[in-house]
Design an enzyme around this catalytic site. Sequence first.
Site, short mmCIF file in Angstrom:
data_model
loop_
_atom_site.label_atom_id
_atom_site.label_comp_id
_atom_site.label_asym_id
_atom_site.label_seq_id
_atom_site.Cartn_x
_atom_site.Cartn_y
_atom_site.Cartn_z
N GLU A 128 18.56 38.77 -3.25
CA GLU A 128 18.27 39.47 -1.99
C GLU A 128 19.49 40.26 -1.55
O GLU A 128 20.63 39.88 -1.84
CB GLU A 128 17.94 38.44 -0.90
CG GLU A 128 16.46 38.15 -0.73
CD GLU A 128 15.70 39.26 0.01
OE1 GLU A 128 16.23 40.37 0.16
OE2 GLU A 128 14.57 38.98 0.44
N ASP A 129 19.24 41.32 -0.78
CA ASP A 129 20.35 42.07 -0.19
C ASP A 129 20.91 41.32 1.02
O ASP A 129 22.12 41.13 1.13
CB ASP A 129 19.90 43.48 0.21
CG ASP A 129 18.61 43.50 1.03
OD1 ASP A 129 18.02 42.41 1.27
OD2 ASP A 129 18.18 44.58 1.45
N ASP B 210 18.46 37.40 7.10
CA ASP B 210 18.65 37.53 8.55
C ASP B 210 18.03 36.27 9.19
O ASP B 210 18.66 35.22 9.23
CB ASP B 210 17.97 38.83 8.97
CG ASP B 210 18.17 39.22 10.40
OD1 ASP B 210 18.48 38.36 11.21
OD2 ASP B 210 18.00 40.42 10.74
N PHE C 138 23.14 45.52 13.06
CA PHE C 138 22.37 46.26 12.05
C PHE C 138 23.31 47.04 11.13
O PHE C 138 24.17 47.79 11.59
CB PHE C 138 21.38 47.22 12.72
CG PHE C 138 20.45 47.86 11.75
CD1 PHE C 138 19.36 47.16 11.24
CD2 PHE C 138 20.66 49.17 11.33
CE1 PHE C 138 18.51 47.74 10.31
CE2 PHE C 138 19.81 49.77 10.42
CZ PHE C 138 18.73 49.06 9.90
N ARG D 150 20.77 54.31 1.81
CA ARG D 150 20.76 53.33 0.70
C ARG D 150 21.81 53.61 -0.36
O ARG D 150 22.29 52.71 -1.02
CB ARG D 150 19.40 53.36 -0.01
CG ARG D 150 18.33 52.58 0.66
CD ARG D 150 17.17 52.37 -0.30
NE ARG D 150 15.93 52.16 0.40
CZ ARG D 150 15.58 51.02 0.98
NH1 ARG D 150 16.40 49.98 0.94
NH2 ARG D 150 14.44 50.90 1.61
P1 5GP Z 1 14.62 38.22 7.47
O1 5GP Z 1 13.21 37.99 7.02
O2 5GP Z 1 15.61 37.27 6.82
O3 5GP Z 1 14.75 38.20 8.97
O4 5GP Z 1 15.01 39.68 7.09
C1 5GP Z 1 15.27 40.08 5.79
C2 5GP Z 1 15.01 41.54 5.59
O5 5GP Z 1 15.21 42.30 6.78
C3 5GP Z 1 16.00 42.10 4.58
O6 5GP Z 1 15.52 41.98 3.26
C4 5GP Z 1 16.14 43.53 5.04
O7 5GP Z 1 15.12 44.31 4.47
C5 5GP Z 1 15.93 43.48 6.52
N1 5GP Z 1 17.20 43.42 7.28
C6 5GP Z 1 17.71 42.39 7.97
N2 5GP Z 1 18.88 42.70 8.54
C7 5GP Z 1 19.13 44.01 8.20
C8 5GP Z 1 20.20 44.93 8.51
O8 5GP Z 1 21.18 44.64 9.21
N3 5GP Z 1 20.08 46.17 7.99
C9 5GP Z 1 19.03 46.57 7.21
N4 5GP Z 1 19.04 47.81 6.75
N5 5GP Z 1 17.99 45.72 6.92
C10 5GP Z 1 18.06 44.46 7.41
#
Ligand code: 5GP
Length: 179
Positions: A103-104, A107, A156, A169
Site C-alpha cells: 500500500e502507499d 490512514d 493531506f 502522482r
Molecule cells: P484509509 O482507508 O486507510 O482511510 O485510506 C487509505 C487510502 O486513502 C489510501 O490508499 C489513499 O488512496 C487515500 N489517502 C489517505 N490519506 C491520503 C493522503 O494524505 N493523500 C492522498 N493522496 N491519499 C490519501
Amino acid sequence: MNTIRLHDKQFKPFIFQNQINKAIDILAEQMNKELKEEPLPLFLCVLNGAFMFTADLVRKMDFELELSFIKLSSYCGTQSTGEVSEIIGLNASVEGRTVVVIEDIVDTGITIEKLVETLEKQHPKQIKICTLLLKPDQYKKSLHLDYVGLKIPNAFIVGYGLDYNSYGRQLPDIYVIEP
Ligand code: 5GP
C-alpha cells in the site's frame, strides 16, 4: 525546493527522495530477512497509489516473488451488509500462499482491513501488510501492519504515487498541503 500548485491547492515539500529511499532500504532489509524462506510469495501492489513504491521496493528484494497489480472497487451491495469491497485484477492464486499487500498509505485503515478480509476468504497461508506511509493518529484498527516505512502526521499529502484529483502522482518527492 519550491511549493507547488495542483488544481486549487498549494503544497510544500515534506519528504524528500533520499528519505523515501532510506525508508525503502530499511523495509527491504527487513523483508529480505523475514520472507526469503517463503516459497514464491505473492506481492500485491494496490493501484494506483502504490505503483512507484512497489517499483522501488521489489527491485530490492533478493528472493523470487510473484508480482500482481490489483484495484479496489467499493459498491453498495444488495444485502443489508452495505458496502462490499471487490478486488479487480487478482488473477494469481492466493490459497496456501504468503501474500504481501503493498500500500502507499494507511490512514483510517478501512481500505486495508476490507482488502485483508476479502483476501482471507481465499485461504492464504498468511497475509503480510507493507505500507510506505502510516498516519498513526488516524489509524484505529487492530490489524497488525507488518512493514511500515514512515509515520506521518494527519495531513493531506501528494507525490510519489499519491495524487490530488489525479495530479501530482509523478512527483519524486512527497508534498504536504498548505493550510
Ligand atoms: P484509509 O482507508 O486507510 O482511510 O485510506 C487509505 C487510502 O486513502 C489510501 O490508499 C489513499 O488512496 C487515500 N489517502 C489517505 N490519506 C491520503 C493522503 O494524505 N493523500 C492522498 N493522496 N491519499 C490519501
